[in-house]
Design an enzyme around this catalytic site. Structure first.
Site, short mmCIF file in Angstrom:
data_model
loop_
_atom_site.label_atom_id
_atom_site.label_comp_id
_atom_site.label_asym_id
_atom_site.label_seq_id
_atom_site.Cartn_x
_atom_site.Cartn_y
_atom_site.Cartn_z
N ASN A 14 32.07 72.02 71.88
CA ASN A 14 31.45 70.94 71.10
C ASN A 14 29.93 71.01 71.21
OD1 ASN A 14 33.33 68.96 69.72
ND2 ASN A 14 34.33 69.14 71.71
N ARG A 73 29.94 58.85 94.14
CA ARG A 73 29.78 58.65 92.69
C ARG A 73 28.40 58.09 92.36
NH1 ARG A 73 33.96 59.58 89.39
NH2 ARG A 73 35.98 59.57 90.40
N ILE A 100 34.08 60.38 85.48
CA ILE A 100 34.01 58.95 85.17
C ILE A 100 32.66 58.46 85.67
CG2 ILE A 100 34.97 56.69 85.70
CD1 ILE A 100 37.72 58.03 85.70
N HIS A 117 36.45 61.95 72.20
CA HIS A 117 37.73 61.86 72.91
C HIS A 117 38.82 62.44 72.01
CE1 HIS A 117 40.61 60.32 75.78
NE2 HIS A 117 41.33 59.93 74.75
N THR A 149 30.93 52.62 76.64
CA THR A 149 30.71 51.33 77.30
C THR A 149 31.39 51.41 78.66
OG1 THR A 149 32.70 50.42 76.31
CG2 THR A 149 30.65 50.08 75.09
N ASP A 153 36.77 54.98 77.45
CA ASP A 153 37.37 55.38 76.16
C ASP A 153 37.62 54.19 75.21
OD1 ASP A 153 37.35 58.02 77.03
OD2 ASP A 153 39.42 57.94 77.75
N GLN A 181 38.53 70.07 64.40
CA GLN A 181 37.97 68.88 63.75
C GLN A 181 36.84 68.27 64.56
OE1 GLN A 181 38.72 67.78 60.64
NE2 GLN A 181 39.89 69.69 60.57
N GLU A 182 36.99 68.31 65.89
CA GLU A 182 35.92 67.78 66.75
C GLU A 182 34.59 68.47 66.42
OE1 GLU A 182 36.72 67.52 70.97
OE2 GLU A 182 38.87 67.43 70.61
C1 GRF Z 1 37.35 68.28 73.91
O1 GRF Z 1 38.66 68.23 73.44
C2 GRF Z 1 36.82 66.89 74.08
O2 GRF Z 1 37.31 65.99 73.15
C3 GRF Z 1 37.33 66.52 75.44
O3 GRF Z 1 37.22 67.70 76.19
C4 GRF Z 1 37.27 68.83 75.33
C5 GRF Z 1 36.01 69.59 75.57
O4 GRF Z 1 35.96 70.82 74.94
N1 GRF Z 1 36.62 65.39 75.97
P1 GRF Z 1 34.59 71.64 74.90
O5 GRF Z 1 34.07 71.74 76.34
O6 GRF Z 1 33.61 70.93 74.01
O7 GRF Z 1 34.96 72.99 74.39
#
Ligand code: GRF
Length: 201
Positions: A14, A73, A100, A117, A149, A153, A181-182
């Site tokens: 991503n 944390r 988290i 997510h 927030t 999620d 799609q992401e």
């Molecule tokens: C993705 O599916 C994202 O939605 C989730 O973790 C995955 C991360 O993939 N939170 P990448 O590291 O961006 O390849």
């Protein structure tokens, strides 16, 4: 120039999609924004190599280095905040960042912290989203870009993409379809966010 800091833990696909779109659509000229740093909590994250190859500055804040701290944390988040704030970000983007975050961290970046997510929130917050969607007999699955927030999620939804769950799908095949799609909705949601936020925090 408005700075975007991207946090990753793993493959960083991503992050790469966002950085590619930023380049292709010339965000620096058109949106007065740039991806200025990629930060990982895992030194071995594959995404760090990708970021290097794209000539993006990278940092590691290894959460394991805080394991012996009395408040691991809090101490990790504090160090992470310092690494992020060194870039004076307008937007902090969680892209597969598998930690988290403390309420203090979330409050510090209120209104400028977003996440992706891999489910159609509010369905399936948490982990193993694809297997859970298959087990529930869902005909559709997808991904959600949302503001972060304190409630994990559950922040306001900025964008979603829907894909079919096909006969014979397993978590891997469904996950691949969702991830494709992401890579489309996350860069677009960020560009939309940048267009709507005209004042630097
Ligand atoms: C993705 O599916 C994202 O939605 C989730 O973790 C995955 C991360 O993939 N939170 P990448 O590291 O961006 O390849």
């Amino acid at each position: 120039m408005r700075n975007i800091v991207i946090l990753i833990s793993g493959s960083g696909s991503n992050m790469a999609a966002i950085a590619q779109v930023a380049e292709r659509e010339q965000w620096s000229a058109n949106l007065d924004a740039r991806v200025c740093a990629v930060i990982s909590n895992r030194p071995q994250a594959k995404g760090l190599q990708t970021a290097h190859a794209m000539e993006l500055p990278t940092h590691v804040v290894d959460h394991q280095a805080f394991a012996d701290h009395p408040a691991p944390r809090t101490a990790f988040d504090h160090t992470l905040m310092q690494a992020i704030d060194a870039h004076q970000p307008t937007l902090v983007v969680l892209a597969g960042f598998m930690r988290i975050l403390t309420p203090a961290f979330v409050a510090h970046y209120a209104g400028r912290l977003i996440n992706i997510h891999p489910s159609l929130l509010p369905a399936f917050p948490g982990l193993n989203t694809h297997q859970r969607a298959i087990d529930a007999g869902c005909r559709f699955a997808g991904a959600t870009v949302h503001e972060v927030t304190a409630d994990l999620d559950h922040g306001p939804i900025l964008a979603q993409a829907v894909v079919p769950v096909l006969p014979g799908d397993d978590a891997h095949s469904l996950g691949k379809r969702v991830l494709a799609q992401e890579h489309l909705i996350y860069p677009k949601a960020i560009a939309d966010w940048l267009r709507h936020i005209t004042v630097n925090p």
